[in-house]
Scaffold this active site. Structure first.
Site, PDB file in Angstrom:
ATOM      1  N   PHE A 137      52.230  18.635  48.866  1.00  0.00           N
ATOM      2  CA  PHE A 137      50.871  18.329  49.330  1.00  0.00           C
ATOM      3  C   PHE A 137      50.379  19.503  50.165  1.00  0.00           C
ATOM      4  CE2 PHE A 137      47.397  16.731  51.818  1.00  0.00           C
ATOM      5  CZ  PHE A 137      46.685  16.030  50.859  1.00  0.00           C
ATOM      6  N   ASP A 222      54.335  26.273  54.029  1.00  0.00           N
ATOM      7  CA  ASP A 222      53.335  25.324  54.532  1.00  0.00           C
ATOM      8  C   ASP A 222      54.004  24.505  55.631  1.00  0.00           C
ATOM      9  OD1 ASP A 222      51.775  23.090  55.044  1.00  0.00           O
ATOM     10  OD2 ASP A 222      51.093  22.881  52.980  1.00  0.00           O
ATOM     11  N   LYS A 251      47.513  20.223  62.092  1.00  0.00           N
ATOM     12  CA  LYS A 251      48.068  18.984  62.662  1.00  0.00           C
ATOM     13  C   LYS A 251      48.281  19.060  64.179  1.00  0.00           C
ATOM     14  CE  LYS A 251      48.800  16.771  58.597  1.00  0.00           C
ATOM     15  NZ  LYS A 251      48.173  15.536  58.209  1.00  0.00           N
TER      16      LYS A 251
HETATM   17  C1  LIG Z   1      52.045  19.837  54.298  1.00  0.00           C
HETATM   18  C2  LIG Z   1      50.558  19.687  54.365  1.00  0.00           C
HETATM   19  N1  LIG Z   1      49.777  20.717  54.046  1.00  0.00           N
HETATM   20  C3  LIG Z   1      48.434  20.640  54.118  1.00  0.00           C
HETATM   21  C4  LIG Z   1      47.816  19.475  54.499  1.00  0.00           C
HETATM   22  C5  LIG Z   1      46.316  19.406  54.566  1.00  0.00           C
HETATM   23  O1  LIG Z   1      45.919  19.385  55.900  1.00  0.00           O
HETATM   24  P1  LIG Z   1      44.414  18.945  56.282  1.00  0.00           P
HETATM   25  O2  LIG Z   1      44.290  17.495  55.970  1.00  0.00           O
HETATM   26  O3  LIG Z   1      44.331  19.250  57.760  1.00  0.00           O
HETATM   27  O4  LIG Z   1      43.513  19.793  55.489  1.00  0.00           O
HETATM   28  C6  LIG Z   1      48.584  18.363  54.833  1.00  0.00           C
HETATM   29  C7  LIG Z   1      47.949  17.084  55.228  1.00  0.00           C
HETATM   30  O5  LIG Z   1      48.546  16.044  55.287  1.00  0.00           O
HETATM   31  C8  LIG Z   1      49.998  18.466  54.767  1.00  0.00           C
HETATM   32  O6  LIG Z   1      50.789  17.437  55.064  1.00  0.00           O
END
Ligand SMILES: Cc1ncc(COP(=O)(O)O)c(C=O)c1O
Length: 395
Positions: A137, A222, A251
């Protein structure tokens, strides 16, 4: 307003992207939340990994109050004092050299993807493809849903952005087989949280680093969920003994305010020059002041160490339920944990909430915990007694 009044107003006026919700929280303090009808909850979801310091941490509240009275926004046409301070704080505590600030995890990944492509072109290679992992994700923009190798996020939005290739997570030979002359990088989570708290085997992240070195690829980690001490070290990569070329985060970075960041090694970062990338709100005075207070608190109060200690205690307590309930395994590290059930966990998650514990079901079978990093074993005991009661009532 009551919960019912808030719900009615929201349903009438807000797009239905989040479905029907039963709760509206109006106050938070530490690991606890109160809904609009006055009911108290223990929060083991932490705003989906955002509230690393819990709710309304006094250091963050004080920083926001002070900055709000001084300067809220000016744009990146000017230097911004707390932004410079935050960049130094992050860089001083990791092995990367330069920061770019944005507003979310998706934007941080977009920035990382763009930088990997630009750097590769600057090296004289016409390669643009990025390998990502099944069940990943990475966000909800067009490039980051494409990077997210889960067809359910693509459906209805095709055509997807060209230049992404998918392989199974935790499978080094599959990555090696997918590398071609078109590949410029690998984008991977240090633990797949949304995908089911999938924790890689020892050697996987190191193996990806080796493949990137062998084939001159950019390794992008990520760390949107795993940065800021959730796994123990300030950045998740620090527990894998390697140095990535790019890391992305969001986050917990802002202590509840919206901020994202992409950090890169000097030679890679040099490919972003004036005009190549920007964000109007990126790293504005308010959010960077909040993030400075957040990062300093995590470091000063050694909350990463607490996450490891209390996270291990949580794991032990969850494993102790295994004999009596249909629990297959407990996955994750620090305070990113998932309990894998052999039965559907959606009803269990709903029952936990009804019983006063905020948690979430991921991938239908995994009950996921992302509590604040400053919780104690007493909070864990309270959570476990609610989980056990809820298990007894649902499975
Ligand atoms: C691992 C990871 N990357 C990217 C994102 C996307 O983040 P955002 O919702 O702040 O755009 C998330 C969101 O849950 C995530 O868990």
């Amino acid at each position: 307003m009551t919960t019912a009044e808030i719900k009615a107003m929201a349903t009438e006026n807000i797009m239905n992207t989040y479905g029907e919700r039963s709760l509206a929280f109006v106050r938070g303090e530490g690991a606890y939340l109160w809904d609009a009808d006055g009911k108290k909850y223990l929060d083991f979801l932490g705003g989906l990994a955002v509230n690393g310091l819990g709710h309304c941490h006094p250091n963050v509240v004080a920083a926001v109050r002070e900055q709000a009275g001084k300067l809220l926004h000016v744009s990146n046409l000017y230097y911004i004092e707390p932004q410079a301070e935050l960049a130094k704080l992050l860089i001083d505590n990791c092995d990367l050299d330069k920061c770019f600030f944005c507003n979310s995890g998706a934007e941080a990944n977009e920035a990382g993807i763009k930088l990997a492509r630009k750097f590769t072109r600057d090296q004289g290679r016409e390669a643009y493809e990025i390998i990502t992992m099944d069940n990943s994700f990475h966000g909800r923009t067009m490039a980051t849903i494409t990077a997210t190798a889960q067809p359910k996020y693509h459906k209805g939005f095709e055509p997807m952005v060209p230049g992404f290739t998918y392989v199974p997570y935790d499978d080094l030979p599959a990555v090696e087989a997918a590398i071609s002359e078109k590949t410029c990088g690998i984008l991977v989570e240090t633990i797949q949280s949304e995908g089911g708290v999938n924790t890689p085997s020892t050697g996987y992240i190191q193996g990806l680093r080796d493949l990137c070195d062998e084939h001159s690829l950019v390794l992008i980690l990520d760390e949107v969920q795993t940065a800021m001490g959730r796994l123990g070290p300030l950045f998740g990569y620090q527990s894998y003994g390697i140095i990535p070329d790019i890391i992305t985060m969001a986050k917990s970075l802002g202590g509840g305010t919206p901020i994202g960041a992409m950090l890169a090694k000097e030679e890679v970062a040099a490919s972003f020059v004036p005009g190549t990338h920007a964000a109007t709100f990126g790293g504005n005075p308010l959010v960077t002041a909040a993030a400075c207070a957040t990062v300093k608190t995590i470091l000063d109060e050694k909350l990463g160490e607490n996450a490891v200690e209390v996270g291990d205690y949580l794991e032990t307590k969850l494993l102790a339920l295994k004999d009596r309930y249909p629990i297959k395994e407990v996955r994750g590290k620090g305070l990113l944990r998932g309990v894998v059930l052999s039965v559907d966990a959606n009803a269990l998650a709903a029952k936990c909430i009804e019983n006063g514990l905020i948690t979430i079901c991921t991938n239908d079978y995994v009950l996921r915990f992302l509590p604040p990093l400053n919780i104690t074993t007493a909070h864990v005991d309270e959570a476990i007694s609610i989980v056990e009661k809820s298990l007894a009532e649902t499975v």
